[in-house]
Design an enzyme around this catalytic site. Structure first.
Site, PDB file in Angstrom:
ATOM      1  CG  ASN A 291      -2.055   0.984   1.088  1.00 14.60           C
ATOM      2  OD1 ASN A 291      -3.032   0.693   0.398  1.00 14.60           O
ATOM      3  ND2 ASN A 291      -1.962   2.149   1.714  1.00 14.60           N
TER       4      ASN A 291
ATOM      5  CB  SER B 244     -19.228  -7.570  -9.981  1.00 18.72           C
ATOM      6  OG  SER B 244     -20.484  -7.161  -9.479  1.00 18.72           O
TER       7      SER B 244
ATOM      8  CE  LYS C 146     -17.767  -4.492 -11.676  1.00 18.78           C
ATOM      9  NZ  LYS C 146     -18.215  -3.188 -11.272  1.00 18.78           N
TER      10      LYS C 146
ATOM     11  CG  HIS D  73     -22.102  -6.425 -13.904  1.00 19.94           C
ATOM     12  ND1 HIS D  73     -22.014  -5.492 -12.890  1.00 19.94           N
ATOM     13  CD2 HIS D  73     -22.487  -7.579 -13.322  1.00 19.94           C
ATOM     14  CE1 HIS D  73     -22.343  -6.058 -11.747  1.00 19.94           C
ATOM     15  NE2 HIS D  73     -22.628  -7.329 -11.985  1.00 19.94           N
ATOM     16  CG  ASN D  74     -21.040  -1.665 -12.741  1.00 21.04           C
ATOM     17  OD1 ASN D  74     -20.902  -2.878 -12.600  1.00 21.04           O
ATOM     18  ND2 ASN D  74     -20.317  -0.802 -12.074  1.00 21.04           N
TER      19      ASN D  74
ATOM     20  CD  GLU E 238     -25.023  -2.824  -9.747  1.00 26.94           C
ATOM     21  OE1 GLU E 238     -24.861  -1.801  -9.032  1.00 26.94           O
ATOM     22  OE2 GLU E 238     -24.098  -3.627  -9.992  1.00 26.94           O
TER      23      GLU E 238
END
Length: 491
Positions: free
Chosen positions: A35, A131, A185, A188-189, A192
């Protein structure tokens, strides 16, 4: 330095990153965590990752040194400049064949660019949709990887083990080339957004139309969840409706009706416009959120603009609720059909070889739109990989025809009540347009030619001496204009 032990590295120890690391650790892989704020690495190793095989790194150099070759590094950082910044920092420590994986919510054009740039330097790039939120990351997300095909054999064992499993199959498969993973993706969203709007409209019809209380609506949703609408979103909506505040009032009745959005639905709608594909339901779902956000204006409008007088429903309530279930199912079929049409069109344009059955399988579990229904989409594309539309598949064709009478009755009743149904209504409008052999675009082309000399083409079988098939034709409609066309037919 000791022998490299890491199977995969992960940069970004926010909750998604931490949970995905613990998930991969559970599946027997050694993960090296890094990180930017290195104190987070120490905290993670001393707390959530205590007693695991997870390794820490305090620099990019150390991270890369601890990884087996070819190195596999997942970035789970904020989409945008942060991704490019970390890639730049990684490059000096990578060797040809090493794999950089962007698991954030990046916009697919960025993934196309990154794939080309990294491949030009001898590295491999994967842009992967992830997801399922925090819980999905921890116990099995839906993973949608695309990019450099040569990377897939190296990441496949890790990705497929970490992904959600449905009937023994992982909700992860190779999507396609360059930015296709993040593109899928994004769609997909968008789907959604559509699913959520449809459910909200069904709630509104039951609540404002039939005057049902939240508990009663929750019970209806729970019943639906045992049938064709069995899905994560129907299930959580029933739970939401049953949840009470401390005073016993339904929590949902206290929530301000202003919806937020992160932009992925908007990206899908823009991509549809760019591709010239009628993905109307996702577009309406985005606009419904926009309309919800102008709350103060809607409050003022409610005082000065009147609608129809609300009349008590005198019909068969059970039949009405059954009709609503069918309307929701049919509208959902339309939304997914539109989403897959968009992916098909973009795949042609980008020269991606998308696996549509595989995409449906990836969405069956681990993600927000997971549902039984996706198994049926998988079956449709298993039977015919180049299926033009789900509406041409026998299963979905029959389902929509069965739903049609109730679907029309629901929308008609909602209109009479003055309850807005943008998603239900646009789904039916698309269905009626799609099944129409002739639509009134002849009027549009005539208007375009009249005011702008944009030309038109003649209908097959309607040719005449001056109307030739296949030609761009301009007519001097008024006798005052010239005979020079402004542009080709496609302008």
């Amino acid at each position: 330095m000791s022998q490299p032990v890491g199977d995969i590295g992960l940069i970004g120890l926010a909750v998604m990153g931490q949970n995905l690391i613990l998930n991969m650790n559970d599946k027997g892989f050694t993960v090296v965590a890094f990180n930017r704020t290195t104190s987070k690495v120490d905290h993670f190793l001393a707390n959530e990752a205590k007693g695991t095989k997870v390794q820490g790194a305090h620099s990019i150099e150390e991270l890369c040194a601890k990884l087996k070759k070819p190195r596999k590094i997942i970035l789970l950082v904020k989409a945008g400049p942060a991704v490019d910044s970390f890639i730049e920092q990684l490059i000096p420590h990578l060797e040809p064949g090493d794999i950089v994986i962007d698991g954030g919510n990046s916009h697919y054009p960025d993934s196309i660019r990154r794939c080309k740039e990294l491949e030009a330097k001898g590295f491999l790039f994967v842009g992967s949709g992830v997801s399922g939120g925090e819980e999905g990351a921890r116990y099995g997300p839906s993973l949608m990887p695309g990019g450099s095909p040569a990377a897939w054999p190296f990441i496949k064992p890790i990705f497929q083990a970490a992904a959600a499993q449905v009937n023994g199959e992982p909700c992860c498969d190779w999507v396609g080339e360059t930015g296709s993973g993040h593109y899928v993706k994004m769609v997909h969203n968008g789907i959604e957004y559509g699913d959520m709007q449809l459910i909200a409209e069904a709630y509104d019809i039951l609540h404002r139309g039939l005057d049902l209380k939240e508990d009663e609506i929750a019970d209806i949703f729970l019943t639906w969840n045992k049938g064709v609408l069995d899905s994560f979103l129907i299930d959580i909506t029933a739970n939401i409706l049953k949840f009470k505040d401390d005073d016993g009032e339904p929590m949902v009745s206290k929530i301000l009706d202003k919806a937020g959005q992160k932009g992925t639905g908007k990206w899908t709608a823009i991509a549809a416009l760019d591709a010239g594909m009628p993905v109307t339901l996702i577009g309406e779902a985005v606009f419904a959120r926009c309309l919800s956000s102008i709350k103060e204006e809607r409050v003022r409008a409610s005082k000065v603009i009147s609608g129809p007088q609300k009349e008590e429903f005198k019909g068969d309530k059970k039949q009405f609720i059954d009709d609503l279930e069918q309307a929701l199912y049919a509208s959902k079929i339309i939304s997914y059909a539109q989403g897959f049409m968009l992916m098909r069109e973009t795949a042609k344009e980008m020269n991606w070889n998308l696996n549509y059955a595989g995409i449906a399988r990836m969405w069956r579990g681990g993600c927000i739109i997971k549902s039984v229904f996706l198994g049926d989409i998988n079956s449709a594309y298993q039977k015919k990989q180049d299926l033009e539309s789900l509406l041409f598949d026998e299963f979905f064709n029959k389902a929509v025809h069965k739903a049609q009478p109730g679907w029309r009755r629901i929308i008609a009743q909602a209109v009479l009540w003055g309850i807005p149904t943008p998603a239900f209504s646009t789904a039916l409008a698309f269905f009626d347009g799609y099944r129409s052999e002739v639509v009134p675009a002849n009027i549009l082309q005539a208007q375009r030619d009249y005011f702008g000399a944009h030309t038109f083409r003649v209908m097959p079988g309607k040719e005449s001496a001056h109307l030739k098939a296949g030609e761009d034709i301009h007519i001097n409609w008024t006798g005052r204009g010239g005979n020079v066309a402004a542009s080709t037919y496609s302008a």
